[in-house]
Design a protein around this motif. Structure first.
Motif, PDB file in Angstrom:
ATOM      1  N   SER A 137     -25.368   5.183 -23.046  1.00 29.84           N
ATOM      2  CA  SER A 137     -25.304   4.009 -23.915  1.00 29.84           C
ATOM      3  C   SER A 137     -25.368   2.742 -23.076  1.00 29.84           C
ATOM      4  CB  SER A 137     -24.006   4.025 -24.724  1.00 29.84           C
ATOM      5  OG  SER A 137     -22.899   3.825 -23.876  1.00 29.84           O
ATOM      6  N   PRO A 138     -25.793   1.623 -23.696  1.00 33.22           N
ATOM      7  CA  PRO A 138     -25.736   0.342 -22.988  1.00 33.22           C
ATOM      8  C   PRO A 138     -24.287  -0.037 -22.690  1.00 33.22           C
ATOM      9  CG  PRO A 138     -27.100   0.201 -24.965  1.00 33.22           C
ATOM     10  CD  PRO A 138     -26.357   1.494 -25.035  1.00 33.22           C
ATOM     11  N   ASP A 139     -24.124  -0.985 -21.798  1.00 36.84           N
ATOM     12  CA  ASP A 139     -22.791  -1.439 -21.424  1.00 36.84           C
ATOM     13  C   ASP A 139     -22.168  -2.257 -22.544  1.00 36.84           C
ATOM     14  OD1 ASP A 139     -20.543  -2.394 -20.034  1.00 36.84           O
ATOM     15  OD2 ASP A 139     -21.657  -4.173 -19.423  1.00 36.84           O
ATOM     16  N   PRO A 140     -20.973  -1.888 -23.045  1.00 35.19           N
ATOM     17  CA  PRO A 140     -20.339  -2.668 -24.112  1.00 35.19           C
ATOM     18  C   PRO A 140     -20.070  -4.112 -23.728  1.00 35.19           C
ATOM     19  CG  PRO A 140     -19.283  -0.531 -23.863  1.00 35.19           C
ATOM     20  CD  PRO A 140     -20.215  -0.693 -22.704  1.00 35.19           C
ATOM     21  N   ALA A 141     -19.918  -4.392 -22.436  1.00 39.84           N
ATOM     22  CA  ALA A 141     -19.649  -5.762 -22.002  1.00 39.84           C
ATOM     23  C   ALA A 141     -20.917  -6.593 -21.879  1.00 39.84           C
ATOM     24  CB  ALA A 141     -18.919  -5.748 -20.658  1.00 39.84           C
TER      25      ALA A 141
ATOM     26  N   ASP B 260     -14.382   5.582 -38.316  1.00 37.12           N
ATOM     27  CA  ASP B 260     -14.482   4.724 -37.135  1.00 37.12           C
ATOM     28  C   ASP B 260     -15.846   4.982 -36.504  1.00 37.12           C
ATOM     29  OD1 ASP B 260     -14.147   3.417 -34.687  1.00 37.12           O
ATOM     30  OD2 ASP B 260     -13.020   5.094 -33.827  1.00 37.12           O
ATOM     31  N   LEU B 261     -16.786   4.061 -36.730  1.00 43.23           N
ATOM     32  CA  LEU B 261     -18.173   4.251 -36.301  1.00 43.23           C
ATOM     33  C   LEU B 261     -18.503   3.252 -35.197  1.00 43.23           C
ATOM     34  CD1 LEU B 261     -20.859   5.717 -36.765  1.00 43.23           C
ATOM     35  CD2 LEU B 261     -21.341   4.120 -38.631  1.00 43.23           C
ATOM     36  N   ARG B 262     -18.751   3.745 -33.977  1.00 46.61           N
ATOM     37  CA  ARG B 262     -19.082   2.890 -32.833  1.00 46.61           C
ATOM     38  C   ARG B 262     -20.605   2.792 -32.727  1.00 46.61           C
ATOM     39  NH1 ARG B 262     -14.127   3.140 -29.807  1.00 46.61           N
ATOM     40  NH2 ARG B 262     -12.575   3.810 -31.337  1.00 46.61           N
ATOM     41  N   ALA B 263     -21.127   1.564 -32.614  1.00 45.70           N
ATOM     42  CA  ALA B 263     -22.575   1.345 -32.677  1.00 45.70           C
ATOM     43  C   ALA B 263     -23.115   0.761 -31.377  1.00 45.70           C
ATOM     44  CB  ALA B 263     -22.924   0.422 -33.840  1.00 45.70           C
ATOM     45  N   ALA B 264     -24.226   1.315 -30.907  1.00 42.73           N
ATOM     46  CA  ALA B 264     -24.893   0.834 -29.694  1.00 42.73           C
ATOM     47  C   ALA B 264     -26.359   0.543 -30.000  1.00 42.73           C
ATOM     48  CB  ALA B 264     -24.788   1.876 -28.581  1.00 42.73           C
ATOM     49  N   PHE B 265     -26.855  -0.556 -29.446  1.00 43.20           N
ATOM     50  CA  PHE B 265     -28.265  -0.922 -29.611  1.00 43.20           C
ATOM     51  C   PHE B 265     -28.977  -0.677 -28.286  1.00 43.20           C
ATOM     52  CE2 PHE B 265     -31.770  -4.083 -29.830  1.00 43.20           C
ATOM     53  CZ  PHE B 265     -32.389  -3.598 -30.978  1.00 43.20           C
ATOM     54  N   ASN B 266     -29.985   0.194 -28.310  1.00 42.30           N
ATOM     55  CA  ASN B 266     -30.663   0.578 -27.065  1.00 42.30           C
ATOM     56  C   ASN B 266     -31.912  -0.250 -26.780  1.00 42.30           C
ATOM     57  OD1 ASN B 266     -32.514   1.559 -28.914  1.00 42.30           O
ATOM     58  ND2 ASN B 266     -32.676   3.595 -27.985  1.00 42.30           N
ATOM     59  N   GLY B 267     -32.089  -1.333 -27.545  1.00 41.07           N
ATOM     60  CA  GLY B 267     -33.257  -2.180 -27.362  1.00 41.07           C
ATOM     61  C   GLY B 267     -34.284  -2.025 -28.455  1.00 41.07           C
ATOM     62  N   SER B 268     -34.192  -0.912 -29.200  1.00 41.77           N
ATOM     63  CA  SER B 268     -35.143  -0.691 -30.291  1.00 41.77           C
ATOM     64  C   SER B 268     -34.479  -0.188 -31.566  1.00 41.77           C
ATOM     65  CB  SER B 268     -36.224   0.307 -29.863  1.00 41.77           C
ATOM     66  OG  SER B 268     -35.643   1.553 -29.514  1.00 41.77           O
ATOM     67  N   ASP B 269     -33.311   0.447 -31.450  1.00 40.10           N
ATOM     68  CA  ASP B 269     -32.662   1.005 -32.634  1.00 40.10           C
ATOM     69  C   ASP B 269     -31.160   1.089 -32.394  1.00 40.10           C
ATOM     70  OD1 ASP B 269     -32.389   2.013 -35.150  1.00 40.10           O
ATOM     71  OD2 ASP B 269     -33.584   3.817 -34.823  1.00 40.10           O
ATOM     72  N   TRP B 270     -30.406   1.289 -33.494  1.00 45.93           N
ATOM     73  CA  TRP B 270     -28.951   1.411 -33.437  1.00 45.93           C
ATOM     74  C   TRP B 270     -28.543   2.878 -33.497  1.00 45.93           C
ATOM     75  CZ3 TRP B 270     -25.404  -2.310 -32.477  1.00 45.93           C
ATOM     76  CH2 TRP B 270     -25.824  -3.641 -32.561  1.00 45.93           C
TER      77      TRP B 270
ATOM     78  N   PHE C  96     -19.493  -2.753 -30.451  1.00 43.46           N
ATOM     79  CA  PHE C  96     -20.932  -2.854 -30.248  1.00 43.46           C
ATOM     80  C   PHE C  96     -21.278  -2.803 -28.760  1.00 43.46           C
ATOM     81  CE2 PHE C  96     -21.487  -5.497 -34.379  1.00 43.46           C
ATOM     82  CZ  PHE C  96     -21.138  -4.381 -35.111  1.00 43.46           C
ATOM     83  N   ALA C  97     -22.161  -1.896 -28.422  1.00 49.34           N
ATOM     84  CA  ALA C  97     -22.637  -1.759 -27.042  1.00 49.34           C
ATOM     85  C   ALA C  97     -24.102  -2.153 -26.997  1.00 49.34           C
ATOM     86  CB  ALA C  97     -22.461  -0.325 -26.556  1.00 49.34           C
ATOM     87  N   ALA C  98     -24.421  -3.094 -26.125  1.00 44.43           N
ATOM     88  CA  ALA C  98     -25.804  -3.542 -25.988  1.00 44.43           C
ATOM     89  C   ALA C  98     -25.914  -4.402 -24.744  1.00 44.43           C
ATOM     90  CB  ALA C  98     -26.256  -4.338 -27.210  1.00 44.43           C
ATOM     91  N   THR C  99     -27.101  -4.475 -24.214  1.00 39.17           N
ATOM     92  CA  THR C  99     -27.397  -5.414 -23.143  1.00 39.17           C
ATOM     93  C   THR C  99     -28.107  -6.607 -23.763  1.00 39.17           C
ATOM     94  OG1 THR C  99     -27.615  -3.606 -21.556  1.00 39.17           O
ATOM     95  CG2 THR C  99     -28.570  -5.731 -20.939  1.00 39.17           C
TER      96      THR C  99
ATOM     97  N   LYS D 153     -28.499 -12.163 -32.220  1.00 32.98           N
ATOM     98  CA  LYS D 153     -28.230 -12.264 -33.649  1.00 32.98           C
ATOM     99  C   LYS D 153     -29.233 -11.443 -34.445  1.00 32.98           C
ATOM    100  CE  LYS D 153     -27.468 -15.638 -37.344  1.00 32.98           C
ATOM    101  NZ  LYS D 153     -27.416 -17.088 -37.689  1.00 32.98           N
ATOM    102  N   ASP D 154     -30.473 -11.405 -33.992  1.00 32.15           N
ATOM    103  CA  ASP D 154     -31.485 -10.597 -34.679  1.00 32.15           C
ATOM    104  C   ASP D 154     -31.129  -9.112 -34.631  1.00 32.15           C
ATOM    105  OD1 ASP D 154     -32.982 -12.807 -35.380  1.00 32.15           O
ATOM    106  OD2 ASP D 154     -34.374 -12.622 -33.690  1.00 32.15           O
ATOM    107  N   ASP D 155     -30.576  -8.670 -33.502  1.00 26.49           N
ATOM    108  CA  ASP D 155     -30.156  -7.270 -33.395  1.00 26.49           C
ATOM    109  C   ASP D 155     -29.067  -6.963 -34.424  1.00 26.49           C
ATOM    110  OD1 ASP D 155     -31.881  -7.076 -31.227  1.00 26.49           O
ATOM    111  OD2 ASP D 155     -30.289  -7.477 -29.769  1.00 26.49           O
ATOM    112  N   LEU D 156     -28.094  -7.874 -34.538  1.00 24.66           N
ATOM    113  CA  LEU D 156     -27.018  -7.683 -35.508  1.00 24.66           C
ATOM    114  C   LEU D 156     -27.541  -7.731 -36.935  1.00 24.66           C
ATOM    115  CD1 LEU D 156     -24.172  -9.820 -33.906  1.00 24.66           C
ATOM    116  CD2 LEU D 156     -24.248  -7.333 -34.120  1.00 24.66           C
ATOM    117  N   ASN D 157     -28.491  -8.619 -37.183  1.00 21.90           N
ATOM    118  CA  ASN D 157     -29.091  -8.681 -38.517  1.00 21.90           C
ATOM    119  C   ASN D 157     -29.818  -7.381 -38.850  1.00 21.90           C
ATOM    120  OD1 ASN D 157     -28.167 -11.253 -39.106  1.00 21.90           O
ATOM    121  ND2 ASN D 157     -29.994 -12.270 -38.305  1.00 21.90           N
TER     122      ASN D 157
END
Length: 208
Positions: free
Chosen positions: A64-68, A116-126, A163-166, A170-174
């Motif tokens: 997963s991407p880094d949460p920080a 409890d659903l933890r979400a990560a964005f890998n650059g193209s999808d959640w 949320f984990a992402a690099t 705002k577009d990712d969250l949308n």
């Protein structure tokens, strides 16, 4: 940390199933069965069964991407280095990271009402994640959509967080919001500053 809290609900007109002929609860519709007992209570009066890291019943080998938001500050780099030297990091991570062994749909059938659903964005999808990525958020929420379509008497609380992402934008969250709205909009409870009872939820649903 960003987070969403969604209260999903629907009610049927069917009577309580608790009677002399049916003394045991059906976990898939326990809120309907207990409505005569809990209908005048607020949600904060009820202890809802739930699952920690609910979506971690399947963990892939994709990190997963880094949460920080900074991969240099995360153990991910160490994991990659360990793998290059032949250290079986995934053999350690995956069994530890898998917190559940049932899908969200199956957990709902088992009586779980908080997820409890933890979400990560890998650059193209959640995706869901617990160190490594799991299934797509769409697949997880589709399972809960299926449950709500066939068990229209229950209340579900779904918290999407951690949320984990690099370089999360705002577009990712949308994009995540759109996934949620596309799948669950008809069950979303409207925002309110008032504490309402379970029976009030039923009345509001009838007005929607």
């Amino acid at each position: 940390m960003f987070w969403f809290l969604f209260l999903i609900f629907a009610f049927t007109q069917s009577p309580s199933l608790i009677n002399a002929q049916s003394p045991q609860l059906n976990t898939s519709i326990w809120m309907e069965q207990l409505l005569p007992q809990i209908g005048n209570l607020h949600l904060y009066d009820i202890t809802l069964p739930g699952t920690h890291d609910a979506a971690s019943f399947i963990i892939t080998s994709a990190l997963s991407p880094d949460p920080a938001g900074d991969p240099l500050l995360d153990d991910i780099i160490l994991f990659q280095i360990a793998e290059q030297f032949g250290i079986p990091v995934q053999d350690i991570i995956i069994p530890w990271a898998e917190s559940q062994n049932r899908t969200l749909y199956e957990q709902a059938l088992d009586g779980m009402r908080y997820f409890d659903l933890r979400a990560a964005f890998n650059g193209s999808d959640w995706f869901s994640y617990h160190f490594d990525l799991g299934l797509s958020i769409i697949e997880h929420l589709t399972g809960l959509q299926k449950f709500l379509q066939t068990h229209t008497s229950e209340i579900l609380i779904i918290e999407v967080s951690h949320f984990a992402a690099t370089n999360l934008t705002k577009d990712d969250l949308n994009g995540l919001r759109k996934i949620i709205m596309d799948l669950l909009s008809q069950w979303l409870y409207p925002r309110s500053d008032n504490f309402i009872t379970i029976n009030d939820c039923k009345k509001i649903k009838e007005l929607l």
